[in-house]
Design a protein around this motif. Structure first.
Motif, mmCIF file in Angstrom:
data_model
loop_
_atom_site.group_PDB
_atom_site.id
_atom_site.type_symbol
_atom_site.label_atom_id
_atom_site.label_comp_id
_atom_site.label_asym_id
_atom_site.label_seq_id
_atom_site.Cartn_x
_atom_site.Cartn_y
_atom_site.Cartn_z
ATOM 1 N N VAL A 139 0.666 -1.684 0.135
ATOM 2 C CA VAL A 139 0.129 0.055 -0.184
ATOM 3 C C VAL A 139 1.023 1.004 -0.196
ATOM 4 O O VAL A 139 0.489 2.314 -0.313
ATOM 5 N N PHE A 140 2.059 1.113 0.880
ATOM 6 C CA PHE A 140 2.673 2.518 0.794
ATOM 7 C C PHE A 140 2.962 2.216 -0.396
ATOM 8 O O PHE A 140 3.955 3.434 -0.448
ATOM 9 N N SER A 141 3.921 1.722 -1.128
ATOM 10 C CA SER A 141 5.330 2.087 -2.075
ATOM 11 C C SER A 141 3.398 1.705 -2.878
ATOM 12 O O SER A 141 3.947 3.529 -4.137
ATOM 13 N N LEU A 142 2.899 2.024 -3.220
ATOM 14 C CA LEU A 142 2.156 2.669 -3.783
ATOM 15 C C LEU A 142 1.342 3.578 -4.449
ATOM 16 O O LEU A 142 1.456 4.178 -5.390
ATOM 17 N N ALA A 143 1.472 4.140 -3.030
ATOM 18 C CA ALA A 143 1.108 5.714 -2.885
ATOM 19 C C ALA A 143 2.487 6.469 -2.983
ATOM 20 O O ALA A 143 2.111 7.772 -3.500
ATOM 21 N N LEU A 144 3.726 5.921 -2.683
ATOM 22 C CA LEU A 144 5.036 6.782 -2.916
ATOM 23 C C LEU A 144 5.197 6.807 -4.238
ATOM 24 O O LEU A 144 5.601 7.678 -5.231
ATOM 25 N N LEU A 145 5.430 5.629 -5.790
ATOM 26 C CA LEU A 145 5.403 5.173 -5.844
ATOM 27 C C LEU A 145 4.639 6.928 -7.064
ATOM 28 O O LEU A 145 5.253 6.819 -8.371
ATOM 29 N N ALA A 146 3.267 7.517 -6.580
ATOM 30 C CA ALA A 146 2.244 7.523 -7.353
ATOM 31 C C ALA A 146 2.669 9.157 -7.504
ATOM 32 O O ALA A 146 2.413 9.584 -8.132
ATOM 33 N N ILE A 147 3.259 9.084 -6.372
ATOM 34 C CA ILE A 147 3.713 10.585 -6.006
ATOM 35 C C ILE A 147 5.275 11.454 -6.037
ATOM 36 O O ILE A 147 4.712 12.676 -6.376
ATOM 37 N N VAL A 148 6.386 10.383 -6.776
ATOM 38 C CA VAL A 148 7.346 11.147 -6.566
ATOM 39 C C VAL A 148 7.781 11.112 -8.169
ATOM 40 O O VAL A 148 7.143 10.270 -9.098
#
Lengths: 300, 566
Positions: A139-148
Motif C-alpha cells: 500500500v505504501f509503495s503504491l502511494a509513494l511511487l505515484a507521487i514521486v
C-alpha cells in the motif's frame, strides 16, 4: 570452503537452481547482444505482423513465433517479444538485486547496532524493526511511487522503495546472531585486549554473520523480484516503453484466450527465476548449516 | 464550460450508454421486428457502474438525454430513435416541434403537446420544465452541463430555486403549455441542447432536493420500482404514459432490471454465453476489448449479436502554437507527416475499434464532416518528408520533445498510443520523451496553461452531434481560459475563425450549419494546429433474444427505448 562447495555440489536441485539462475543473469547481461543477434529491437512496431481487424492478434501460430521473432510478437503493436522478455530480465533482475542489497545493508547495520549497543538503543531499534516488518509495504509503495516525479529514474526508485521497506527480517536475524556471538569467549578476549566496539563488530562479529545473511539474502531476491513484478503489474513500476515482466503480465491478462503465448511467456519467466533463485538459496543455506551436515551424515 | 467537460462527457457517455457512432444500420438477432407486437418480457442490463452517479435530471451529464435516463425523463426535444445518420437528428419530445427561433436565434419558443402526465397522473406544464432547469442551477445539485448557465440572459449568478424562488427571468412561461428562452447570443444549436435531462419536467411539489435522485418522478415510459444506488435498478411501466403521447419511444419490455458493479469481462462473457435470463441482457457501458475480437471470427452466431458504432470521438496531439517550436507551421506539418496512423490505430485496438484521423471532425454527416488530408502521410507516415520539413524549419539534426499521456490505457490516450507515436517519430529524427501523468489529474494538468505539457495526447467528443460543440471549445480564441480548465490547447486566437463561429451560430438549419462547420474544420486543417491521430468506434454485444438493436450516429449504441426481448 572446499567442504562447502562439495556439500553444495551434492545437492542436485541447488546445482540446477544455480545453473538456471546463472543463465538468467547471462540473458540479462547479454540482452542487447542477443536482441541484435536476433535482428530486432524492443520498441519497433510491426504493423504487418498483427491482424488489425481482429483486435491486433499476432498473425501466424503460437503468438507469431518465427525465425525472425523467436518468442513471437506482442498483440496490437507487433513488438518483438524476445527482445522485450530479455529487456524485462535486465530490469527485473537489476531491481531485485539492488533491492536485496539495500535490504541487506540496512538490515545488517540496524541489527548490528541493536545487538551490540546498550539496552535502550536495542529496545528502540527492535521496535523500529517490528514496525518495519509490520508495515503495509504494498500500500505504501503504491502511494509513494505515484507521487514521486516522473523524472526520477524509475527502476532505481522501485529498487529503493522495495529495499527501504524490506530490511526488517535481515535486521532481526543479524541482531539475534550478534547477541549470541557477543557472549562468546573470543569476543570477550578481543574486548579485554582493548579493541574498540567498532573493531569488535567488524573483525569478530561480522564474519560470523556471513552465513545467515548470505542465505537470507539469496531467499530475499526472488521475493523482491515478485514485488517488482507486482508493482509493475499494478502500473506503478517501470514505465513504458521500458518493459518488465510484471508490466507484460498486466497487459497480457486479457489476452489469455486469443493469444496464450503472450501470457505464458512472462509468467514462465517469473516462475523460472523465482524457482531457480529459491533452489539456489536453499542449497546455500543447507551447505552453510552445520546441523544439516550432521543430519545428512546420519542419513547416510 | 469547465475542465470537467470532456471527463464528464466521457463518463456520462460511457455510463449512460450514450456513446456512439459512425456505422449504423439495423441489427437484429432473430426474425422480422414488428413494433406492434414487441411488448412483453424483462430486459436485463448488466453494467459496470450505476447509470450516472446521480439519477437526478439536474445532475446528469448526458448526450441526447442518455440511454437509461431517457426511459424516465422526457425532454423538450430528443434524439431521433433511428439508425445511422437519421439518428443524429433532433426531434420534438414534450414539445410540438424542435423550437421556433427569432431571426438571430436568440429567442426560442416551445409549446408542449397535449395529454402529457407525470407518473402520478398530474399534468405536465411548462412551469415544471422551467422548474427543472432552475433546479440545475442550485449548488446542491451539481454535475450538469454548463451551457444554460452561459447562454441564458443574466443567469450566470442565479443560485437555484431553493435560494432564489423567483426563478430565472430569461425563461418565460406565458401559459401552461408555452415556454420561451431568451439567450444572450445566437445559438442555432439550441434544439440539440434541449435534449439534455435538465430540460425534463420536475414537479415542484415532489422536489426533495438532494434526495430527489432516490425516486425521481417519471415523465417517460417507465417508472422506478426499486433503486439501490450503485447496485440495482428496477423499472416498471408508467401507466400514465402511452405511445399516443410519445412518438419516439417504443418501450417494448414490460420490465427492466439493471445490475451494477460487474466486471467488464464478466459482462461480455455473460451476454456472449446468454444462458437463462442473460439471453435478454444488454449493457450500456461495456464495449468489446481488442483481445475479445478474435472469438467473433470463430463464432458466427455471436458475430450477429454485435452492435457496431461509436460515439463520435477524435484523438489528437495537442501543442501550444504560440510557443517554439510549434509556432512554426513547418514543424507542425513535420509532426503530422511523421505519424504512423496504422500503428496508432493498432495500439487503439485495431481497425475494428478505430479508424485513422486526418480531420478533426469525425466521419459523421451531422457534424459536417468533409474529407481532407493536407499533409498526406499514408498509412505508415512519411518520415523523409518530415525530416525535410524539420531541416527547412532549422532542425537539420532532429528535434527532442516531451509527450504527455495518461498513465493508463482505459481512456484511449495512454501509454499504448504514446509509444506508437514515439516509435514512428524516431524514424523522422524526432526524439520523444514520454511523460506519464496520473489518470485522475491528467485533465487538470493539460487544461491549465501553466502546466500544459509541450505535446499531449488529447481526446474530444461533442455533447451533441453538431460541428459546434466539436470545434468551438477547441479552436475559438475567446474560449481560451488562462486560469485552468482550458480546452483550446493550441492557444489559437484567429479573428477570422472567431468571426466564422459567430456567423454559424446564427444558423438554425442543421444541414446548412453542418456544411459551414465542415468548411471551418478544413480551414483549420490547413494550419496544422494539431495532429489528428484516430477516431474511436466500438463494438457492443447484446443478448440472444434482443431485437431491434439499431445504432445511431448520435449515441453509437443500441437504444433501450427501442429494443425488444420478445
Amino acid at each position: 570452503m572446499r567442504l562447502l562447495w562439495n556439500r553444495f555440489r551434492a545437492d542436485r536441485s541447488a546445482v540446477f537452481g544455480a545453473v538456471v539462475a546463472g543463465l538468467l543473469v547471462l540473458l540479462a547481461i547479454t540482452a542487447p547482444l542477443l536482441t541484435a543477434l536476433e535482428g530486432q529491437d524492443t520498441t519497433s512496431f510491426h504493423n504487418d505482423l498483427v491482424d488489425s481487424a481482429r483486435g491486433g492478434v499476432p498473425l501466424g501460430g503460437f503468438g507469431g513465433i518465427s525465425p525472425q521473432h523467436w518468442f513471437g510478437v506482442e498483440p496490437q503493436t507487433g513488438r518483438d517479444l524476445f527482445a522485450r522478455i530479455a529487456e524485462g530480465a535486465q530490469v527485473s533482475l537489476l531491481v531485485a538485486i539492488c533491492a536485496t542489497l539495500v535490504e541487506v545493508l540496512l538490515g545488517v547495520a540496524v541489527g548490528l547496532l541493536a545487538g551490540l549497543s546498550g539496552k535502550l538503543v536495542d529496545a528502540l531499534l527492535s521496535r523500529v524493526t517490528d514496525i518495519a516488518i509490520a508495515f503495509p509495504v504494498t500500500v505504501f509503495s503504491l502511494a509513494l511511487l505515484a507521487i514521486v516525479p516522473e523524472t526520477f529514474p524509475r527502476p532505481l526508485l522501485v529498487a529503493v522503495v522495495i529495499g527501504v521497506f524490506g530490511w526488517g527480517g535481515t535486521a532481526r536475524i543479524t541482531r539475534a546472531q550478534a547477541l549470541s556471538l557477543r557472549t562468546r569467549d573470543f569476543v570477550a578476549a578481543a574486548r579485554l585486549s582493548g579493541a574498540s566496539g567498532w573493531r569488535v563488530a567488524r573483525r569478530e562479529i561480522l564474519p560470523g554473520l556471513a552465513a545467515p545473511v548470505i542465505t537470507y539474502g539469496a531467499l530475499l531476491l526472488p521475493t523482491n523480484l515478485i514485488a517488482e513484478a507486482g508493482l509493475s503489474f499494478l502500473g506503478v513500476g517501470v514505465r513504458p516503453p521500458t518493459s518488465s515482466w510484471g508490466q507484460m503480465l498486466s497487459s497480457a491478462t486479457t489476452w489469455f484466450r486469443s493469444d496464450p503465448v503472450y501470457v505464458l511467456l512472462p509468467a514462465f519467466m517469473v516462475f523460472l527465476t523465482v524457482l531457480s533463485f529459491t533452489l539456489f538459496g536453499e542449497g546455500v543455506r543447507i551447505a552453510l548449516d552445520p546441523r544439516s551436515t550432521r543430519l545428512s551424515r546420519k542419513a547416510a | 464550460m469547465t475542465w470537467t467537460r470532456s471527463a464528464l462527457l466521457l463518463t456520462a457517455g460511457v455510463l449512460l450508454g450514450t456513446t456512439a457512432a459512425c456505422g449504423g444500420g439495423t441489427r437484429t438477432a432473430g426474425g422480422a421486428f414488428d413494433p406492434n407486437t414487441c411488448q412483453g418480457g424483462t430486459l436485463r442490463i448488466l453494467n459496470q457502474k450505476d447509470a450516472g452517479s446521480h439519477l437526478d435530471p439536474a445532475r446528469l451529464y448526458t448526450s441526447g438525454g442518455g440511454n437509461i435516463p431517457s426511459l424516465l425523463f422526457r425532454t423538450l426535444t430528443t434524439r431521433n430513435r433511428a439508425g445511422g445518420a437519421e439518428g443524429a437528428k433532433v426531434v420534438p419530445d414534450l414539445a410540438t416541434d424542435t423550437g421556433q427561433a427569432n431571426a438571430d436565434a436568440t429567442v426560442w419558443t416551445y409549446h408542449l403537446r397535449d395529454g402529457l402526465k407525470f407518473e402520478d397522473g398530474t399534468p405536465i406544464t411548462s412551469q415544471d420544465v422551467k422548474y427543472g432547469i432552475e433546479r440545475s442551477f442550485a449548488a446542491e445539485l451539481p454535475g450538469g452541463a454548463p451551457y444554460l448557465h452561459d447562454w441564458l440572459v443574466e443567469a450566470e449568478d442565479y443560485q437555484g430555486p431553493y435560494k432564489q424562488p423567483a426563478g430565472i427571468p430569461a425563461i418565460e412561461t406565458p401559459d401552461a403549455r408555452t415556454i420561451v428562452f431568451h439567450l444572450n447570443s445566437p445559438h442555432g444549436d439550441f434544439p440539440y441542447l434541449a435534449t439534455a435531462t435538465q430540460f425534463a419536467p420536475v414537479p415542484k411539489a415532489k422536489d426533495t432536493g438532494a434526495d430527489y435522485e432516490k425516486h425521481p418522478i417519471s415523465s417517460g415510459p417507465y417508472k422506478i420500482d426499486s433503486y439501490q444506488k450503485g447496485k440495482s435498478l428496477t423499472l416498471v411501466r408508467n401507466e400514465n404514459w402511452s405511445r399516443q403521447v410519445d412518438g419516439n419511444r417504443l418501450a417494448c419490455p414490460d420490465r427492466i432490471e439493471g445490475s451494477y458493479g460487474l466486471d467488464a469481462a464478466v459482462i461480455n462473457q455473460r451476454i456472449s454465453t446468454g444462458s437463462g435470463e442473460d439471453a435478454n441482457a444488454v449493457t450500456t457501458d461495456t464495449d468489446l476489448g481488442p483481445s475479445e475480437l478474435a472469438q467473433l471470427d470463430s463464432n458466427p452466431e455471436l458475430a450477429k449479436r454485435v452492435a457496431k458504432g461509436g460515439f463520435p470521438y477524435t484523438y489528437y496531439l495537442a501543442f501550444d502554437t504560440t510557443k517554439a517550436p510549434f509556432d512554426n507551421q513547418k514543424v507542425r506539418e513535420a509532426f503530422t507527416y511523421a505519424v504512423d496512423r496504422q500503428s496508432v490505430v493498432n495500439a487503439a485496438g485495431g481497425s475494428s475499434l478505430a479508424y485513422p484521423a486526418t480531420t478533426f471532425l469525425p466521419n459523421n454527416k451531422s457534424m459536417g464532416y468533409q474529407a481532407f488530408d493536407y499533409f498526406p502521410a499514408g498509412q505508415n507516415g512519411d518520415p523523409a518528408k518530415a525530416k525535410q520539413l524539420l531541416a527547412e524549419a532549422g532542425f537539420p539534426n532532429g528535434i527532442t520533445v516531451t509527450l504527455a499521456h495518461r498513465s493508463d490505457n482505459s481512456n484511449g490516450d495512454g501509454p499504448a498510443i504514446a509509444t506508437a507515436v514515439q516509435d514512428a517519430y524516431k524514424k523522422a529524427g524526432i526524439t520523444v520523451n514520454l511523460q506519464s501523468v496520473d489518470a485522475e489529474s491528467y485533465p487538470q494538468t493539460v487544461g491549465n496553461p501553466a502546466t500544459q505539457p509541450q505535446v499531449s495526447i488529447q481526446g474530444w467528443g461533442a455533447d451533441w452531434p453538431s460541428g459546434g460543440p466539436f470545434l468551438v471549445p477547441i479552436f475559438d480564441g475567446r474560449q481560451y481560459i488562462a486560469s485552468g480548465g482550458n480546452f483550446n490547447t493550441a492557444h489559437l486566437n484567429d479573428p477570422a475563425v472567431n468571426a466564422e463561429i459567430d456567423q454559424i451560430n446564427k444558423i438554425t438549419d442543421p444541414a446548412q450549419a453542418a456544411q459551414r462547420w465542415g468548411a471551418l474544420d478544413a480551414e483549420l486543417g490547413k494550419k496544422a494546429v494539431d495532429v489528428p491521430l484516430y477516431h474511436s468506434t466500438s463494438l457492443r454485444l447484446f443478448g440472444k433474444n434482443v431485437r431491434n438493436a439499431f445504432v445511431s450516429d448520435w449515441t453509437g449504441v443500441y437504444d433501450l427505448s427501442a429494443v425488444s426481448v420478445k
